[in-house]
Enzyme design. Structure first.
Site, mmCIF file in Angstrom:
data_model
loop_
_atom_site.group_PDB
_atom_site.id
_atom_site.type_symbol
_atom_site.label_atom_id
_atom_site.label_comp_id
_atom_site.label_asym_id
_atom_site.label_seq_id
_atom_site.Cartn_x
_atom_site.Cartn_y
_atom_site.Cartn_z
ATOM 1 N N CYS A 118 -23.682 -28.741 -15.558
ATOM 2 C CA CYS A 118 -22.513 -27.867 -15.702
ATOM 3 C C CYS A 118 -22.862 -26.446 -15.254
ATOM 4 C CB CYS A 118 -22.042 -27.871 -17.155
ATOM 5 S SG CYS A 118 -20.482 -26.994 -17.432
ATOM 6 N N CYS A 119 -24.014 -25.934 -15.693
ATOM 7 C CA CYS A 119 -24.461 -24.596 -15.290
ATOM 8 C C CYS A 119 -24.635 -24.515 -13.775
ATOM 9 C CB CYS A 119 -25.780 -24.250 -15.975
ATOM 10 S SG CYS A 119 -25.645 -23.795 -17.717
ATOM 11 N N CYS A 201 -20.627 -18.333 -21.187
ATOM 12 C CA CYS A 201 -19.404 -19.119 -21.353
ATOM 13 C C CYS A 201 -19.080 -19.253 -22.841
ATOM 14 C CB CYS A 201 -19.572 -20.500 -20.729
ATOM 15 S SG CYS A 201 -19.698 -20.480 -18.923
ATOM 16 N N CYS A 204 -20.562 -22.083 -25.052
ATOM 17 C CA CYS A 204 -22.028 -22.132 -25.101
ATOM 18 C C CYS A 204 -22.651 -20.873 -25.685
ATOM 19 C CB CYS A 204 -22.587 -22.376 -23.702
ATOM 20 S SG CYS A 204 -22.025 -23.914 -22.949
ATOM 21 N N CYS A 229 -30.309 -20.996 -17.583
ATOM 22 C CA CYS A 229 -29.266 -21.788 -16.916
ATOM 23 C C CYS A 229 -29.614 -22.107 -15.486
ATOM 24 C CB CYS A 229 -27.939 -21.019 -16.953
ATOM 25 S SG CYS A 229 -27.997 -19.439 -16.101
#
Length: 234
Positions: A118-119, A201, A204, A229
């Site tokens: 996702c990162c 985000c 997170c 990340c």
């Protein structure tokens, strides 16, 4: 360019003032110098230095699509205050759509692999586009933010993106940054007043408790060895 250049720049600018160094770098690298901001207090310090002194440094931000509403407010207030452009980079919609369709919208909680994927889609890949063709990358990294960052120098060679990385606030403390934004009336994220020290985000990031590590609020469900990340590899 190589590590030799980073060493040369460290020797040349070791005793220089931050704004003086930024100005010299803008002249040296011309249109190939970029600053990436996430609108945290450190980045707001650097943004103020760049915009207030009208330096020819491109300012960009990575809009992951899952930022806090407070972050977007700082973004807007910064544009209003300085009347200077901040260039956004977004994830590629095809990659993001495929990831969410296959894994789900909150799959980053399920595994480190999913979280890093996702990162990568939301941050690392867009950063690659933002840095394409650049020779100098300015960041808001500070040595006291995490153990991974204690060994950094003002100038480091980033082999992943093949450019020099400049960390002007390397030896600043968090309170130094807070003092700067207050004294210079710089817009800052109100989440900092609620215990958020590192803001990414929304799903997170959480506030930290007194005595907790600086990075404890990021991906708190993972162990500390994985708290990066992929944007900054040391």
């Amino acid at each position: 360019m190589s590590e030799k250049l980073a060493k040369q720049l460290n020797n040349e600018f070791n005793e220089k003032e931050t704004v003086e160094t930024l100005k010299a770098l803008a002249e040296r690298f011309e249109e190939k110098i970029v600053f990436t901001t996430s609108f945290g207090v450190e980045d707001q310090v650097i943004t103020d230095m760049i915009f207030k002194h009208d330096l020819s440094i491109k300012v960009v931000t990575l809009d992951t699509g899952r930022l806090f509403e407070e972050t977007y407010k700082v973004y807007s207030r910064t544009l209003e205050k300085y009347s200077k452009p901040i260039h956004p980079y977004f994830p590629k919609n095809e990659q993001l759509e495929k990831f969410v369709a296959e894994k789900g919208p909150n799959s980053f909680y399920a595994s480190v692999e999913n979280r890093k994927m996702c990162c990568h889609i939301r941050k690392v890949e867009p950063l690659g586009r933002a840095l394409a063709g650049m020779e100098c990358w300015i960041t808001g990294l500070r040595a006291s933010q995490s153990q991974n960052r204690e060994g950094l120098e003002f100038f480091n060679w980033d082999s992943g993106f093949s450019l020099v990385k400049y960390n002007p606030l390397l030896h600043w403390e968090l309170e130094d940054c807070r003092k700067y934004v207050l004294e210079n009336h710089v817009p800052y994220n109100v989440l900092h007043d609620r215990g958020f020290v590192s803001i990414g985000c929304a799903p997170c990031t959480r506030a930290i408790q007194p005595g907790e590590d600086f990075r404890a609020g990021r991906w708190w469900w993972e162990d500390n060895s994985k708290k990066e990340c992929g944007l900054h590899k040391h």
